[in-house]
Design an enzyme around this catalytic site. Structure first.
Site, short mmCIF file in Angstrom:
data_model
loop_
_atom_site.label_atom_id
_atom_site.label_comp_id
_atom_site.label_asym_id
_atom_site.label_seq_id
_atom_site.Cartn_x
_atom_site.Cartn_y
_atom_site.Cartn_z
N CYS A 47 33.84 34.15 43.81
CA CYS A 47 34.65 35.00 42.92
C CYS A 47 35.02 34.20 41.68
O CYS A 47 35.11 32.98 41.70
CB CYS A 47 35.90 35.45 43.67
SG CYS A 47 37.10 36.32 42.65
N SER A 49 37.79 33.72 40.35
CA SER A 49 39.00 32.90 40.51
C SER A 49 38.68 31.52 41.09
O SER A 49 39.39 30.56 40.80
CB SER A 49 40.02 33.60 41.40
OG SER A 49 40.43 34.78 40.77
N HIS A 52 37.83 29.56 38.21
CA HIS A 52 39.03 29.26 37.41
C HIS A 52 39.69 27.96 37.90
O HIS A 52 40.34 27.27 37.13
CB HIS A 52 40.03 30.41 37.46
CG HIS A 52 39.65 31.56 36.56
ND1 HIS A 52 38.82 31.42 35.48
CD2 HIS A 52 40.00 32.87 36.58
CE1 HIS A 52 38.67 32.59 34.87
NE2 HIS A 52 39.38 33.49 35.52
N HIS A 68 37.65 32.40 48.92
CA HIS A 68 38.70 33.30 49.43
C HIS A 68 38.19 34.69 49.71
O HIS A 68 38.98 35.60 49.93
CB HIS A 68 39.87 33.35 48.43
CG HIS A 68 39.47 33.90 47.10
ND1 HIS A 68 38.79 33.17 46.16
CD2 HIS A 68 39.63 35.13 46.57
CE1 HIS A 68 38.57 33.92 45.10
NE2 HIS A 68 39.07 35.12 45.33
N CYS A 174 37.94 40.30 48.76
CA CYS A 174 38.54 40.16 47.42
C CYS A 174 37.99 41.21 46.45
O CYS A 174 38.63 42.21 46.20
CB CYS A 174 38.36 38.77 46.82
SG CYS A 174 39.12 38.68 45.19
N1 COD Z 1 35.12 42.93 25.90
C1 COD Z 1 34.47 43.65 26.85
N2 COD Z 1 33.91 43.09 27.95
C2 COD Z 1 34.00 41.76 28.08
C3 COD Z 1 34.65 40.94 27.13
C4 COD Z 1 35.22 41.59 25.99
N3 COD Z 1 35.84 40.91 25.04
N4 COD Z 1 34.57 39.66 27.54
C5 COD Z 1 33.91 39.66 28.71
N5 COD Z 1 33.57 40.93 29.04
C6 COD Z 1 32.86 41.37 30.25
C7 COD Z 1 31.76 40.44 30.70
O1 COD Z 1 30.55 40.67 30.03
C8 COD Z 1 31.66 40.80 32.19
O2 COD Z 1 30.72 41.81 32.43
C9 COD Z 1 33.06 41.33 32.56
O3 COD Z 1 33.78 41.43 31.33
C10 COD Z 1 33.85 40.40 33.47
O4 COD Z 1 33.18 40.28 34.68
P1 COD Z 1 33.26 38.99 35.65
O5 COD Z 1 32.06 39.08 36.52
O6 COD Z 1 33.52 37.77 34.87
O7 COD Z 1 34.60 39.22 36.47
P2 COD Z 1 34.93 40.02 37.80
O8 COD Z 1 34.43 41.41 37.80
O9 COD Z 1 34.56 39.17 38.97
O10 COD Z 1 36.52 40.18 37.64
C11 COD Z 1 37.36 39.11 37.75
C12 COD Z 1 38.82 39.36 37.31
C13 COD Z 1 38.89 39.99 35.94
C14 COD Z 1 39.54 40.23 38.32
C15 COD Z 1 39.33 37.90 37.37
O11 COD Z 1 38.68 37.09 36.48
C16 COD Z 1 40.81 37.77 37.15
O12 COD Z 1 41.32 37.90 36.06
N6 COD Z 1 41.47 37.43 38.27
C17 COD Z 1 42.86 37.15 38.33
C18 COD Z 1 43.57 38.24 39.03
C19 COD Z 1 43.37 38.28 40.53
O13 COD Z 1 43.31 39.34 41.11
N7 COD Z 1 43.28 37.15 41.25
C20 COD Z 1 43.28 37.10 42.68
C21 COD Z 1 42.05 36.66 43.34
S1 COD Z 1 40.63 37.02 42.55
ZN ZN Z 2 38.87 36.73 44.09
#
Ligand code: COD
Ligand code: ZN
Ligand code: ZN
Length: 374
Positions: A47, A49, A52, A68, A174
């Site tokens: 994931c 996170s 991160h 996780h 998750c």
């Molecule tokens: N505008 C539009 N889209 C964008 C931009 C932008 N400026 N920047 C990036 N993107 C797109 C990317 O192209 C990508 O497709 C998408 O956003 C993000 O996807 P991923 O694969 O990086 O992320 P995910 O889907 O796995 O989501 C992750 C979260 C956003 C949930 C994560 O990063 C987060 O913020 N987690 C903290 C909150 C949480 O719940 N934590 C607990 C355990 S995870």
């Molecule tokens: Zn997660």
């Protein structure tokens, strides 16, 4: 020969330093103490996170065993454990459910006060069950699934259907639940509504699945990477837009597309500018905007309260608002009953030892989810 009550030597991916690859090491996993459970891992997702922590935007004590989002089989239990037994298929819970704290007793809230999102790096009793090269190694959010065996508190594990395919349902630990619950439980998307989802990663796609399951009529996907559009449409987006294709701010584009604003918007990226755009694109009087992504480094926003005065709702939740120990078994049952798909979220399956390759795919934007199998 039973391993119960004994230290288990096994392989784990240890992060010794930030911004360095994981090292596959031999670690010692102590037996579970009272109210703890030792789990043999079968599959774990990677994931955002977890990454991160590697890049330092979530600060955790090192060395640490991350991971996780997983599924496994109970190897042994400590004294007093009643909700799982050896041989049970289980999912570790990074948001626990102690059942006793104020939040667990609250009918709507789910962020149990026994959580370790603040990164203490231990189990509930303040100690670690992992050692490597004679040094204690920290736990991550009470789960630490990048290890062949892990120990968790009983409040951080849910028993699931014995027939569940662990290499798929691990995503319920998750990414899937976080997105799906944000739509069905946090926003409470209504039939016939219009939704906008910012960010089409694994969590954003799961939000779309939730909006669709709740009967949304229009689901607008927003991403700067067009390669994400086909999959978003496959899981239910009715249209997809790239903010870079417009001169106007994207919130105005969406307002125009939706008679003044959508009913529900979701920020699933973790950026301040898109949190603002998502808030503005939902209707000023009847819209609800849900914060799912969190920007790193404790960044903050300045917001004009008048945006809420007219009737907007702005909210957020961890793990899709689900009370974890109660909801995870039900979500697995719903998956087994074909109520939603997990396959669209799985880009690649790799052996656990290739964990660094899995992280490289995530960083290159080339994977929705990579599953590591043990
Ligand atoms: N505008 C539009 N889209 C964008 C931009 C932008 N400026 N920047 C990036 N993107 C797109 C990317 O192209 C990508 O497709 C998408 O956003 C993000 O996807 P991923 O694969 O990086 O992320 P995910 O889907 O796995 O989501 C992750 C979260 C956003 C949930 C994560 O990063 C987060 O913020 N987690 C903290 C909150 C949480 O719940 N934590 C607990 C355990 S995870
Ligand atoms: Zn997660
Ligand atoms: Zn609790």
């Amino acid at each position: 020969m039973s391993t119960a009550g004994k230290v288990i030597k096994c392989k784990a991916a240890v992060l010794w330093e930030r911004n360095k690859p994981f090292s596959i090491e031999e670690v010692e996993v102590a037996p579970p103490k009272a109210h703890e459970v030792r789990i043999k891992m079968v599959a774990t997702g990677i994931c955002r996170s977890d990454d991160h922590v590697v890049n330092g935007s979530i600060v955790s004590p090192l060395p640490i065993i991350l991971g996780h989002e997983a599924a496994g089989i109970v190897e042994s239990i400590g004294e007093g454990v009643t909700t799982v037994k050896p041989g049970d298929k289980v999912i570790p819970l990074f948001t626990p459910q102690c059942g006793k704290c104020r939040i667990c007793k609250h009918p709507e809230s789910n962020f149990c006060m026994k959580n370790d999102l603040a990164q203490r790096g231990t189990l509930s009793d303040g100690t670690s069950r992992f050692t490597c090269k004679g040094k204690p190694v920290h736990h991550f959010m009470g789960t630490s699934t990048f290890s062949q065996y892990t120990v968790v508190d009983e409040i951080s594990v849910a028993k699931i259907d014995a027939a569940a395919p662990l290499e798929k349902v691990c995503l319920i630990g998750c990414g899937f639940s976080t997105g799906y619950g944000s739509a069905v439980k946090v926003a409470k998307v209504t039939p016939g509504s219009t939704c906008a989802v910012f960010g089409l990663g694994g969590v954003g796609l799961s939000v779309i699945m939730g909006c669709k399951a709740a009967g949304a009529a229009r689901i607008i996907g927003v991403d700067i990477n067009k390669d994400k559009f086909p999959k978003a449409k496959e899981v239910g987006a009715t249209e997809c837009i790239n903010p870079q294709d417009y001169k106007k701010p994207i919130y105005e584009v969406i307002q125009e597309m939706s008679d003044g604003g959508v009913d529900f918007s979701f920020e699933v990226i973790g950026r301040l500018d898109t949190v603002t755009a998502a808030l503005l694109c939902c209707h000023g009087s009847c819209g609800t905007s849900v914060v799912v992504g969190v920007p790193p480094d404790s960044q903050s926003l300045t917001v004009n309260p008048a945006l809420l005065l007219t009737g907007r709702t702005w909210k957020g939740a961890i793990f899709g608002g689900f009370k974890s120990k109660d909801s995870v078994p039900k979500l697995v049952a719903d998956f087994m009953a074909n109520k939603f798909q997990l396959d669209p979220l799985i880009t690649k399956v790799l052996p656990f030892e290739k964990i660094n390759e899995g992280f490289d795919l995530l960083r290159a934007g080339k994977s929705i989810r990579t599953i590591l199998t043990f």
